[in-house]
Write an enzyme that holds these catalytic residues in place. Structure first.
Site, PDB file in Angstrom:
ATOM      1  N   ASN A  94      42.813  56.666  38.998  1.00 54.31           N
ATOM      2  CA  ASN A  94      43.128  55.893  37.802  1.00 54.31           C
ATOM      3  C   ASN A  94      42.684  56.751  36.620  1.00 54.31           C
ATOM      4  O   ASN A  94      41.506  56.826  36.295  1.00 54.31           O
ATOM      5  CB  ASN A  94      42.363  54.567  37.843  1.00 54.31           C
ATOM      6  CG  ASN A  94      42.628  53.709  36.625  1.00 54.31           C
ATOM      7  OD1 ASN A  94      43.324  54.132  35.692  1.00 54.31           O
ATOM      8  ND2 ASN A  94      42.091  52.513  36.608  1.00 54.31           N
ATOM      9  N   ARG A 113      47.429  54.884  39.675  1.00 51.20           N
ATOM     10  CA  ARG A 113      47.690  53.696  38.866  1.00 51.20           C
ATOM     11  C   ARG A 113      48.477  54.133  37.631  1.00 51.20           C
ATOM     12  O   ARG A 113      48.059  55.046  36.913  1.00 51.20           O
ATOM     13  CB  ARG A 113      46.378  53.066  38.429  1.00 51.20           C
ATOM     14  CG  ARG A 113      46.616  51.903  37.535  1.00 51.20           C
ATOM     15  CD  ARG A 113      45.350  51.398  36.920  1.00 51.20           C
ATOM     16  NE  ARG A 113      45.665  50.234  36.111  1.00 51.20           N
ATOM     17  CZ  ARG A 113      45.033  49.917  35.003  1.00 51.20           C
ATOM     18  NH1 ARG A 113      44.051  50.656  34.561  1.00 51.20           N
ATOM     19  NH2 ARG A 113      45.383  48.848  34.329  1.00 51.20           N
ATOM     20  N   HIS A 144      48.291  43.748  34.811  1.00 57.27           N
ATOM     21  CA  HIS A 144      47.361  43.305  35.872  1.00 57.27           C
ATOM     22  C   HIS A 144      48.118  42.902  37.131  1.00 57.27           C
ATOM     23  O   HIS A 144      47.590  42.148  37.960  1.00 57.27           O
ATOM     24  CB  HIS A 144      46.531  42.055  35.439  1.00 57.27           C
ATOM     25  CG  HIS A 144      45.451  42.314  34.440  1.00 57.27           C
ATOM     26  ND1 HIS A 144      45.053  41.359  33.526  1.00 57.27           N
ATOM     27  CD2 HIS A 144      44.659  43.394  34.227  1.00 57.27           C
ATOM     28  CE1 HIS A 144      44.075  41.838  32.782  1.00 57.27           C
ATOM     29  NE2 HIS A 144      43.818  43.080  33.183  1.00 57.27           N
ATOM     30  N   ARG A 147      40.499  41.787  22.383  1.00 57.59           N
ATOM     31  CA  ARG A 147      41.909  41.537  21.994  1.00 57.59           C
ATOM     32  C   ARG A 147      42.108  40.062  21.679  1.00 57.59           C
ATOM     33  O   ARG A 147      41.528  39.200  22.337  1.00 57.59           O
ATOM     34  CB  ARG A 147      42.850  41.934  23.138  1.00 57.59           C
ATOM     35  CG  ARG A 147      42.965  43.421  23.328  1.00 57.59           C
ATOM     36  CD  ARG A 147      43.795  43.757  24.547  1.00 57.59           C
ATOM     37  NE  ARG A 147      43.037  44.540  25.481  1.00 57.59           N
ATOM     38  CZ  ARG A 147      43.327  44.671  26.772  1.00 57.59           C
ATOM     39  NH1 ARG A 147      44.384  44.072  27.279  1.00 57.59           N
ATOM     40  NH2 ARG A 147      42.578  45.411  27.560  1.00 57.59           N
ATOM     41  N   GLU A 180      41.877  46.255  42.984  1.00 60.82           N
ATOM     42  CA  GLU A 180      43.151  46.882  42.607  1.00 60.82           C
ATOM     43  C   GLU A 180      43.329  48.223  43.315  1.00 60.82           C
ATOM     44  O   GLU A 180      44.438  48.588  43.691  1.00 60.82           O
ATOM     45  CB  GLU A 180      43.201  47.082  41.088  1.00 60.82           C
ATOM     46  CG  GLU A 180      43.332  45.763  40.351  1.00 60.82           C
ATOM     47  CD  GLU A 180      43.087  45.888  38.858  1.00 60.82           C
ATOM     48  OE1 GLU A 180      41.913  45.862  38.453  1.00 60.82           O
ATOM     49  OE2 GLU A 180      44.064  45.996  38.105  1.00 60.82           O
TER      50      GLU A 180
END
Ligand code: AMP
Length: 411
Positions: free
Chosen positions: A7, A92, A181, A242, A395
């Site tokens: 990643n 990823r 996600h 955010r 993940e």
């Protein structure tokens, strides 16, 4: 059979090495602050069934050096004899646009499409590509697969992904909702089905990934039919920094009234808003402590965060016409009984009720050291018509699984 998952971010590289035959994690690590005067390299690995951690803080100038450092550490600690011994490398990739509904075997053509999608994810896709390019140079004969955060949501129907904007903006500028996600939502949905002894095709699931970034997904028969993040990961739930859903008119108002530039507004909404914007703090553990000590702003941030989650649960219950399972995952979803309880408060009349004792004792873990089966906790009370599950996400494991399936479809 070993799979390495990478990643690659703009200044970091996270990696995880799996033995997919014995289903164990062999090593997990990260290189942070790449390109800065002091970088941090850390790796955990298993040796003789005991967990070890090594750290180093020599400067790592670029992603090429980060990957070289990772290979050296894996070799020195006998986790891997060399990249050549890998069955595959999974990468990823944040944005696959409408081009990728599935993982893709990486070649020049696929790399070019990922590059072409950069305007949709200007920070992430170039960073992901850097990792891909170096890994392909270092291991040209090892099959490498791109796994996209957006791919799981490519099943959204047009009525869920179309914005109320001029249709040419979709046709010409690709403006639509994509969702993110996806790897995490798909992983926990599959784990929920396994746990319940059901086929994922027969379940209606609402999945909440609550971490620094946060999103909610409605899953019908194993397919994402709606999700809270949009064209970018800014839409939807309130997050660490955010803002989530806001009235777009606020941007024009602020531009006119305060003279902020486009970049300043971008930073404001992505980096200075959400929990941090409301109470000055984006770490949920600190916010909970401060709220408990009577800090009114921290309490407000917590309430806004949980109320937004509750609204999304309600709207996805409507989208799915009722649901069988509600899943909590991500750093906050897995570890905060308070956020789980407040997000599901006063929802008995629509079939959601948490058992306080079970909720308090549920702190998700990923099984015993190195093994890959997650510990799943059920926290619904008898009054609940829905199962409420706490499932630790993984993940990287989902990327490794999809990588293996892609290179050995009949394996
Ligand atoms: P993630 O992005 O999934 O790593 O999640 C990070 C978020 O999880 C941060 O806001 C952490 O404060 C939060 N978190 C981790 N552990 C806990 C905990 N025990 N209670 C509340 N929040 C937690």
């Amino acid at each position: 059979m070993k799979i390495l998952v990478l990643n690659s971010g703009s200044s970091s590289l996270k990696f995880q090495l799996f033995d997919m035959t014995t289903m164990h994690t062999l090593a997990t690590g990260l290189v942070e602050q790449i390109g800065e005067s002091q970088s941090v390299t850390r790796m955990k690995f298993l040796k003789n069934n005991t967990a070890h951690t090594i750290t180093a803080d020599q400067p790592v100038h670029d992603h090429r050096q980060a990957i070289t450092t990772m290979i050296t550490l894996l070799k020195e600690n006998r986790c891997l004899s060399g990249l050549k011994s890998l069955a595959g490398i999974g990468h990823r990739v944040v944005h696959g646009g409408e081009r990728f509904q599935q993982p893709a075997l990486i070649n020049e053509h696929v790399s070019k499409i990922i590059e072409d999608l950069t305007p949709l994810a200007p920070l992430h896709n170039p960073a992901n590509l850097m990792g891909i390019r170096v890994a392909r140079e270092k291991a040209p004969l090892v099959p490498q697969v791109a796994v996209f955060d957006t791919a799981f949501h490519q099943t959204l129907p047009a009525h869920a992904y179309t914005y109320g904007l001029p249709y040419e903006l979709y046709e010409k500028n690709r403006v639509r909702r994509y969702g993110f996600h996806g790897t995490s939502h798909y992983y926990v949905a599959k784990q929920a089905a396994l746990h319940l002894g059901k086929n994922i095709d027969e379940l209606k699931i609402i999945s909440l990934h609550l971490g620094n970034g946060a999103s909610c997904t409605a899953i019908l028969n194993g397919r994402s039919i709606d999700t809270s993040m949009g064209m970018t990961p800014l839409e939807g739930l309130v997050m660490g920094t955010r803002c989530g859903d806001i009235d777009a008119g606020i941007l024009f108002y602020l531009a006119r009234e305060t003279g902020r530039s486009m970049q300043e507004l971008d930073d404001l909404l992505n980096k200075e808003s959400g929990l941090k914007g409301i109470c000055g703090e984006n770490d949920m553990r600190t916010i909970i402590k401060q709220a408990g000590a009577g800090d009114g702003r921290a309490e407000l941030a917590l309430s806004v965060f949980c109320y937004r989650i509750k609204k999304y649960i309600g709207s996805y219950l409507a989208a799915l016409n009722g649901a069988d399972v509600l899943i909590f995952t991500g750093g906050i979803g897995e570890n905060s009984p308070l956020v789980r309880a407040r997000s599901c408060q006063d929802m008995e009349n629509i079939g959601i009720a948490i058992d306080s004792a079970k909720n308090r004792s549920a702190s998700a873990g990923s099984g015993s050291a190195g093994t890959l089966s997650p510990q799943i906790m059920e926290i619904q009370s008898k009054a609940s018509s829905m199962k409420i599950l706490v499932i630790p996400t993984n993940e990287e494991l989902e990327i490794a699984t999809q990588t293996l399936q892609h290179i050995q479809p009949d394996g």
